[in-house]
Design an enzyme around this catalytic site. Structure first.
Site, mmCIF file in Angstrom:
data_model
loop_
_atom_site.group_PDB
_atom_site.id
_atom_site.type_symbol
_atom_site.label_atom_id
_atom_site.label_comp_id
_atom_site.label_asym_id
_atom_site.label_seq_id
_atom_site.Cartn_x
_atom_site.Cartn_y
_atom_site.Cartn_z
ATOM 1 N N ARG A 44 -9.762 1.833 -11.411
ATOM 2 C CA ARG A 44 -8.605 2.915 -11.358
ATOM 3 C C ARG A 44 -7.984 3.924 -10.281
ATOM 4 N NH1 ARG A 44 -10.088 2.700 -17.280
ATOM 5 N NH2 ARG A 44 -9.677 0.624 -18.225
ATOM 6 N N LYS A 46 3.149 5.691 -0.913
ATOM 7 C CA LYS A 46 3.650 4.108 -1.358
ATOM 8 C C LYS A 46 2.639 3.066 -0.216
ATOM 9 C CE LYS A 46 9.132 3.861 -2.274
ATOM 10 N NZ LYS A 46 9.949 2.732 -1.441
ATOM 11 N N GLU A 50 12.082 3.730 12.885
ATOM 12 C CA GLU A 50 12.002 5.041 11.342
ATOM 13 C C GLU A 50 12.255 6.063 11.807
ATOM 14 O OE1 GLU A 50 11.645 3.519 8.132
ATOM 15 O OE2 GLU A 50 10.623 2.027 9.206
ATOM 16 N N LYS A 65 10.697 13.087 6.493
ATOM 17 C CA LYS A 65 10.377 12.216 5.507
ATOM 18 C C LYS A 65 9.607 13.121 4.086
ATOM 19 C CE LYS A 65 7.908 8.763 4.049
ATOM 20 N NZ LYS A 65 7.598 7.093 3.756
ATOM 21 N N GLU A 74 11.214 8.103 -6.323
ATOM 22 C CA GLU A 74 12.139 7.126 -5.907
ATOM 23 C C GLU A 74 13.410 6.888 -7.118
ATOM 24 O OE1 GLU A 74 11.280 4.464 -2.706
ATOM 25 O OE2 GLU A 74 13.116 3.001 -3.893
ATOM 26 N N ARG A 106 15.839 9.584 -2.486
ATOM 27 C CA ARG A 106 14.089 8.610 -1.949
ATOM 28 C C ARG A 106 14.885 7.712 -2.055
ATOM 29 N NH1 ARG A 106 7.522 8.160 -2.271
ATOM 30 N NH2 ARG A 106 7.347 7.144 -0.460
ATOM 31 N N ASN A 159 15.001 3.415 1.902
ATOM 32 C CA ASN A 159 15.098 2.722 1.968
ATOM 33 C C ASN A 159 15.951 1.847 3.138
ATOM 34 O OD1 ASN A 159 12.964 2.320 0.222
ATOM 35 N ND2 ASN A 159 14.134 2.461 -1.371
ATOM 36 N N HIS A 202 16.724 -1.096 5.439
ATOM 37 C CA HIS A 202 15.081 -2.808 4.306
ATOM 38 C C HIS A 202 15.642 -3.167 3.598
ATOM 39 C CE1 HIS A 202 12.768 0.873 6.374
ATOM 40 N NE2 HIS A 202 12.096 0.776 6.483
ATOM 41 N N HIS A 227 14.069 -5.932 5.342
ATOM 42 C CA HIS A 227 12.884 -7.111 4.693
ATOM 43 C C HIS A 227 13.296 -8.485 4.941
ATOM 44 C CE1 HIS A 227 10.940 -3.246 2.739
ATOM 45 N NE2 HIS A 227 10.388 -3.487 3.684
ATOM 46 N N HIS A 246 7.883 -5.169 12.478
ATOM 47 C CA HIS A 246 8.199 -4.406 11.162
ATOM 48 C C HIS A 246 9.917 -3.271 11.394
ATOM 49 C CE1 HIS A 246 9.494 -2.109 7.383
ATOM 50 N NE2 HIS A 246 8.954 -1.210 7.380
HETATM 51 N N1 LIG Z 1 4.174 2.689 2.709
HETATM 52 C C1 LIG Z 1 5.838 2.561 3.458
HETATM 53 O O1 LIG Z 1 6.242 3.680 2.682
HETATM 54 C C2 LIG Z 1 5.404 2.347 4.382
HETATM 55 C C3 LIG Z 1 7.294 2.674 5.544
HETATM 56 C C4 LIG Z 1 6.787 2.131 6.003
HETATM 57 C C5 LIG Z 1 6.093 0.432 6.774
HETATM 58 N N2 LIG Z 1 5.280 0.179 6.252
HETATM 59 C C6 LIG Z 1 4.908 -0.765 6.832
HETATM 60 O O2 LIG Z 1 4.176 -0.490 7.775
HETATM 61 C C7 LIG Z 1 3.741 -1.520 8.405
HETATM 62 C C8 LIG Z 1 4.153 -1.992 9.553
HETATM 63 O O3 LIG Z 1 3.571 -1.179 10.275
HETATM 64 P P1 LIG Z 1 3.295 -0.795 11.629
HETATM 65 O O4 LIG Z 1 4.431 -1.032 12.573
HETATM 66 O O5 LIG Z 1 2.545 0.187 12.348
HETATM 67 O O6 LIG Z 1 1.978 -1.925 12.301
HETATM 68 P P2 LIG Z 1 0.617 -2.814 12.089
HETATM 69 O O7 LIG Z 1 -0.033 -1.645 11.155
HETATM 70 O O8 LIG Z 1 0.682 -3.796 12.380
HETATM 71 O O9 LIG Z 1 0.321 -2.719 13.974
HETATM 72 C C9 LIG Z 1 0.907 -2.832 14.656
HETATM 73 C C10 LIG Z 1 0.265 -3.284 15.419
HETATM 74 O O10 LIG Z 1 -0.303 -1.701 16.766
HETATM 75 C C11 LIG Z 1 -2.074 -2.064 16.605
HETATM 76 N N3 LIG Z 1 -2.138 -0.661 16.765
HETATM 77 C C12 LIG Z 1 -1.765 0.158 15.895
HETATM 78 N N4 LIG Z 1 -2.586 1.457 16.199
HETATM 79 C C13 LIG Z 1 -3.108 1.663 17.745
HETATM 80 C C14 LIG Z 1 -3.510 2.268 18.658
HETATM 81 N N5 LIG Z 1 -3.622 3.553 18.271
HETATM 82 N N6 LIG Z 1 -3.968 1.908 20.173
HETATM 83 C C15 LIG Z 1 -3.634 -0.320 19.632
HETATM 84 N N7 LIG Z 1 -3.313 -0.732 18.811
HETATM 85 C C16 LIG Z 1 -3.015 -0.267 17.698
HETATM 86 C C17 LIG Z 1 -2.591 -2.889 15.691
HETATM 87 O O11 LIG Z 1 -3.465 -3.131 15.300
HETATM 88 C C18 LIG Z 1 -1.587 -3.889 15.061
HETATM 89 O O12 LIG Z 1 -1.467 -4.912 16.214
HETATM 90 C C19 LIG Z 1 4.497 -2.519 7.453
HETATM 91 O O13 LIG Z 1 3.808 -3.995 7.228
HETATM 92 C C20 LIG Z 1 5.301 -2.348 6.398
HETATM 93 O O14 LIG Z 1 5.917 -2.102 5.740
HETATM 94 C C21 LIG Z 1 5.065 1.052 5.782
HETATM 95 ZN ZN LIG Z 2 10.226 1.320 7.276
#
Ligand SMILES: NC(=O)c1ccc[n+]([C@@H]2O[C@H](COP(=O)([O-])OP(=O)(O)OC[C@H]3O[C@@H](n4cnc5c(N)ncnc54)[C@H](O)[C@@H]3O)[C@@H](O)[C@H]2O)c1
Ligand SMILES: [Zn+2]
Length: 353
Positions: free
Chosen positions: A113, A135, A177, A218, A228, A232, A236, A239, A243, A258
């Site tokens: 939990r 999130k 972003e 943010k 949200e 908030r 989106n 998105h 998405h 993404h």
């Molecule tokens: N929770 C939220 O509010 C929120 C907001 C925006 C996006 N997201 C989510 O985030 C995800 C996308 O995140 P992302 O773009 O970081 O993708 P990711 O986590 O897949 O990272 C991208 C790539 O970069 C590599 N990488 C990361 N940092 C590195 C570094 N310092 N050196 C070398 N390689 C590195 C990773 O291994 C991966 O291959 C999606 O799933 C999306 O839905 C969530």
């Molecule tokens: Zn996003």
């Protein structure tokens, strides 16, 4: 600390080291992926206590991490937590991009939990967005972030040093972003981004300033509306279409990141909203992101994805877009015909470049 949300922007090692020492968790589970384990873990290793265990996420068959942001992977993390008898005095420490921070945060938030978690975002996208705001979640039935909870991390440590090893495509992905945050009404951020390109380039001082302003944007939105209920939803922006595209392209040989999906979503939704920033957006994103054609035969599936994404009324898709005034939320009820028009508008930009 750059606000009342616990976020530290600066040198990772001393900050993380003193924070963990002060908290004295019973155990630490570091969630990373194969790249961040290799490139980023060495920068924090000395800050970790002896009672640290690791979960290293491996990408799916075509090397994309998003394909393993699933309940199956979460189950594997929970199994390890159980095997190592992690209790509520333990700590999950996410070290990675948005996939790791979403997944690790979700695992911590649900296990027993909820146990505490903290994040060290290592991609630009995670620094400016994914790791901030609480999130968490996983994809389910091929749809983005279908399962998840909003639980704030105990702390987020942002250090741009990690960007030095980030692949260029992933760096560009993070710009989307920041551009989104700028379009919500933060003039100083918009100017700061404009001064970085086009194409957008990450020179350290300019990047630090832009990143700080983007994070502040943010934070201020999350603080005003953590669950949200209204404002908030503005985050989106880009998105709903983004998405839908990201989910659909996940099945293709070359999925969109993404940020790439959001960049297209920002253009298409700004077109639908008749945004005065559309030209600026096309210039800044057009020079930084590779154009990707969206095949006409995918439109039906994309529409179905978009209908899943948000609360929809009578066959229309509700999109959150910026209003006329800074930080004003406007909801656009979009019909399928207009949705397709926006995708065609984006496709046709290829001819103007
Ligand atoms: N929770 C939220 O509010 C929120 C907001 C925006 C996006 N997201 C989510 O985030 C995800 C996308 O995140 P992302 O773009 O970081 O993708 P990711 O986590 O897949 O990272 C991208 C790539 O970069 C590599 N990488 C990361 N940092 C590195 C570094 N310092 N050196 C070398 N390689 C590195 C990773 O291994 C991966 O291959 C999606 O799933 C999306 O839905 C969530
Ligand atoms: Zn996003």
């Amino acid at each position: 600390m750059i606000s009342s949300l616990p976020i530290t922007l600066g040198s990772i090692y001393p900050n993380l080291q003193s924070w963990i020492a002060g908290r004295n968790p019973s155990k630490v589970l570091v969630v990373s992926d194969i790249n961040t384990n290799k490139y980023c873990l060495p920068l924090i290793r000395e800050a970790l206590p002896p009672n640290t265990i690791h979960f290293v996420l491996e990408p799916g068959i075509d090397q994309h991490l998003e394909q393993v942001k699933t309940l199956d992977t979460a189950e594997r993390v929970w199994t390890i937590m159980h095997q190592h008898a992690i209790d509520r005095h333990g700590l999950v420490l996410n070290l990675g991009g948005g996939v790791v921070t979403d997944l690790g945060g979700f695992c911590a938030a649900v296990y027993k939990r909820g146990i505490p978690y903290a994040s060290v975002p290592t991609s630009l996208l995670a620094m400016t967005d994914a790791a901030i705001g609480g999130k968490t979640g996983v994809d389910f039935l091929g749809l983005k972030n279908m399962l998840g909870v909003v639980v704030q991390p105990e702390h987020v440590f942002v250090d741009p040093i990690f960007l030095q090893t980030l692949p260029p495509r992933e760096l560009v992905s993070g710009y989307a972003e920041m551009v989104k945050h700028a379009l919500l009404g933060e003039r100083e951020l918009l100017d700061s981004i404009t001064s970085m390109g086009p194409p957008l380039r990450a020179e350290p001082p300019a990047m630090f300033k832009t990143l700080t302003l983007s994070i502040q944007t943010k934070i201020s939105i999350v603080q005003a509306d953590p669950m949200e209920k209204g404002l908030r939803q503005l985050l989106n922006f880009g998105h709903t279409i983004g998405h839908a595209l990201e989910s659909w392209f996940l099945q293709s040989p070359d999925p969109l990141t993404h940020g790439e999906a959001v960049a297209i979503g920002l253009i298409a939704e700004s077109y639908l909203a008749r945004s005065t920033q559309l030209q600026w957006l096309n210039t800044i994103l057009g020079a930084s992101f590779q154009h990707r054609n969206i095949p006409e035969w995918s439109f039906e599936a994309l529409w179905a994805n978009a209908l899943h994404d948000k609360k929809n009324k009578q066959g229309t898709v509700q999109m959150a877009v910026p209003g006329k005034n800074p930080f004003e939320l406007q909801m656009l009820a979009t019909e399928r015909r207009d949705f397709e028009k926006a995708l065609r508008y984006y496709n046709n930009l290829a001819n103007t470049r």
